[in-house]
Design a protein around this motif. Structure first.
Motif, mmCIF file in Angstrom:
data_model
loop_
_atom_site.group_PDB
_atom_site.id
_atom_site.type_symbol
_atom_site.label_atom_id
_atom_site.label_comp_id
_atom_site.label_asym_id
_atom_site.label_seq_id
_atom_site.Cartn_x
_atom_site.Cartn_y
_atom_site.Cartn_z
ATOM 1 N N ARG A 234 0.837 -1.212 0.000
ATOM 2 C CA ARG A 234 0.000 0.000 0.000
ATOM 3 C C ARG A 234 0.867 1.254 0.000
ATOM 4 O O ARG A 234 0.684 2.164 -0.806
ATOM 5 C CB ARG A 234 -0.927 0.014 1.208
ATOM 6 N N LYS A 235 1.819 1.327 0.931
ATOM 7 C CA LYS A 235 2.690 2.503 0.979
ATOM 8 C C LYS A 235 4.075 2.110 1.483
ATOM 9 O O LYS A 235 4.253 1.084 2.150
ATOM 10 C CB LYS A 235 2.094 3.584 1.874
ATOM 11 N N ILE A 236 5.043 2.947 1.135
ATOM 12 C CA ILE A 236 6.437 2.702 1.516
ATOM 13 C C ILE A 236 6.999 3.970 2.141
ATOM 14 O O ILE A 236 6.987 5.036 1.509
ATOM 15 C CB ILE A 236 7.297 2.294 0.308
ATOM 16 N N GLU A 237 7.457 3.868 3.363
ATOM 17 C CA GLU A 237 8.092 4.991 4.038
ATOM 18 C C GLU A 237 9.533 4.612 4.370
ATOM 19 O O GLU A 237 9.909 3.440 4.315
ATOM 20 C CB GLU A 237 7.323 5.358 5.306
ATOM 21 N N GLU B 142 16.853 -2.687 6.742
ATOM 22 C CA GLU B 142 15.777 -3.424 7.406
ATOM 23 C C GLU B 142 14.423 -2.997 6.829
ATOM 24 O O GLU B 142 14.240 -1.850 6.419
ATOM 25 C CB GLU B 142 15.786 -3.162 8.914
ATOM 26 N N PHE B 143 13.514 -3.953 6.805
ATOM 27 C CA PHE B 143 12.150 -3.658 6.370
ATOM 28 C C PHE B 143 11.178 -4.061 7.475
ATOM 29 O O PHE B 143 11.242 -5.167 7.993
ATOM 30 C CB PHE B 143 11.795 -4.428 5.098
ATOM 31 N N GLU B 144 10.308 -3.141 7.836
ATOM 32 C CA GLU B 144 9.228 -3.439 8.766
ATOM 33 C C GLU B 144 7.927 -3.474 7.973
ATOM 34 O O GLU B 144 7.633 -2.552 7.201
ATOM 35 C CB GLU B 144 9.147 -2.386 9.869
ATOM 36 N N ALA B 145 7.166 -4.558 8.145
ATOM 37 C CA ALA B 145 5.920 -4.720 7.400
ATOM 38 C C ALA B 145 4.744 -4.742 8.375
ATOM 39 O O ALA B 145 4.738 -5.521 9.332
ATOM 40 C CB ALA B 145 5.959 -6.006 6.583
ATOM 41 N N VAL C 128 0.016 -4.254 2.655
ATOM 42 C CA VAL C 128 1.210 -4.190 3.496
ATOM 43 C C VAL C 128 1.732 -2.762 3.497
ATOM 44 O O VAL C 128 1.942 -2.166 2.434
ATOM 45 C CB VAL C 128 2.318 -5.133 2.982
ATOM 46 N N ASN C 129 1.928 -2.210 4.676
ATOM 47 C CA ASN C 129 2.584 -0.911 4.820
ATOM 48 C C ASN C 129 4.041 -1.156 5.194
ATOM 49 O O ASN C 129 4.340 -1.816 6.191
ATOM 50 C CB ASN C 129 1.899 -0.068 5.897
ATOM 51 N N LEU C 130 4.951 -0.643 4.386
ATOM 52 C CA LEU C 130 6.374 -0.910 4.562
ATOM 53 C C LEU C 130 7.110 0.300 5.124
ATOM 54 O O LEU C 130 6.775 1.447 4.800
ATOM 55 C CB LEU C 130 7.010 -1.291 3.220
ATOM 56 N N ASN C 131 8.099 0.008 5.947
ATOM 57 C CA ASN C 131 8.977 1.046 6.470
ATOM 58 C C ASN C 131 10.417 0.569 6.308
ATOM 59 O O ASN C 131 10.823 -0.419 6.920
ATOM 60 C CB ASN C 131 8.669 1.327 7.942
ATOM 61 N N LEU C 132 11.161 1.249 5.442
ATOM 62 C CA LEU C 132 12.567 0.911 5.221
ATOM 63 C C LEU C 132 13.414 1.666 6.233
ATOM 64 O O LEU C 132 13.289 2.887 6.364
ATOM 65 C CB LEU C 132 12.973 1.268 3.791
#
Length: 318
Positions: free
Chosen positions: A172-175, A232-235, A244-248
């Motif tokens: 859905r989105k990537i931050e 690192e990736f947080e899902a 899935v909302n991702l946070n790199l």
């Protein structure tokens, strides 16, 4: 009659407490599938067939299980056979005959195919592999089970893997949270090259490719000490309706002080080449030679052992 003989022969090397696996099916959402990427995950499969006949299994069954022992027993089966063999052949020739016999039997085994013996642990591992594959490709709610069914012949059995995939998850989105400004600047300027696209189905392979892309990008831009494991990736999939909302996340560089065995952190920096030294006629066999000529051109220093024969601009453009 021939079918009966083949049927009996197929079980020739199947032990009393074993079962021959004769069929393995994968059912995906109530439909049989022959997708190679799924079938390749199965740890055990039936013997290959030609026109419905496991030809290679029959070839394997033609070979003696213990050819060396079989040859020795044949020699001793009749009282005078061993004596006649040694009367007619030398000991070395008899040994060569035995070696040739063993070699032929082993060759038959290599051409053939061992019986596919059913194994419960292998079935469970196959189910786990299927589960992992679907999870890694975005089907987080996929369920995999298997059923073993014996045939009318108790020495033969079948296995069926049932897969219910559910709906796949999409991004859905990537931050991003990047602590080092230098890295953040490089990352943002090349964001259009990412493998992780909005509304694209989740796929672990894309995350591995993205880690490699970022690592190569940073190193090629002078961040020499950057390591792939820093990425690192947080899902987050909680209440996201199959998204899935991702946070790199990329933290600062960790530096170990060897003197007191302590750890400190600092922002990654871009390393730049400040000066280039060129030795035009260096000879490793004459490493003690003295430089006798040199010239500076921009950020390049050109040294020569003897009179300089090159124009520095030519070397700079090389």
């Amino acid at each position: 009659m021939s079918t009966f003989l083949f049927s009996c022969n197929a079980l020739k090397r199947v032990k009393k407490d074993e079962q021959l696996l004769v069929e393995s099916l994968v059912i995906e959402n109530n439909e049989p599938t022959r997708k190679k990427n799924l079938l390749n995950l199965l740890k055990q499969e039936p013997n290959g067939k030609l026109l419905g006949i496991p030809v290679k299994l029959h070839i394997f069954n033609l070979a003696k299980p213990e050819p060396k022992e079989t040859f020795t027993n044949w020699m001793l089966k009749k009282p005078n056979r061993k004596k006649r063999m040694y009367d007619f052949f030398s000991k070395k020739q008899v040994a060569n005959i035995q070696t040739a016999y063993v070699g032929i039997q082993n060759s038959i085994k290599k051409v053939g195919e061992k019986p596919a013996i059913y194994n419960e642990e292998s079935s469970q591992e196959s189910a786990n592999r299927l589960q992992s594959w679907f999870w890694n490709h975005g089907w987080f709610n996929a369920k995999v089970d298997y059923t073993k069914t014996d045939t009318p012949n108790p020495k033969k059995t079948k296995i069926e893997y049932q897969i219910s995939t559910g709906k796949p998850y999409a991004i859905r989105k990537i931050e991003s949270e990047i602590q080092s400004p230098a890295i953040d600047s490089i990352y943002q300027s090349h964001l259009h090259e990412t493998y992780l696209k909005k509304d694209k189905q989740y796929n672990t392979d894309n995350f591995n490719a993205e880690r490699d892309r970022i690592t190569n990008l940073l190193r090629n831009n002078g961040v020499y000490y950057f390591d792939r494991e820093k990425i690192e990736f947080e899902a987050d999939t909680l209440n996201t309706n199959q998204h899935v909302n991702l946070n790199l996340k990329i933290g600062n560089r960790i530096i170990r002080n060897r003197e007191n065995d302590s750890l400190t952190t600092e922002a990654f920096k871009i390393n730049r080449i400040s000066e280039v030294n060129i030795f035009t006629n260096y000879d490793a066999l004459n490493r003690d030679a003295i430089v006798t000529d040199s010239i500076h051109f921009k950020k390049i220093k050109v040294f020569s052992f003897g009179q300089l024969k090159y124009k520095p601009k030519v070397l700079a453009d090389a």
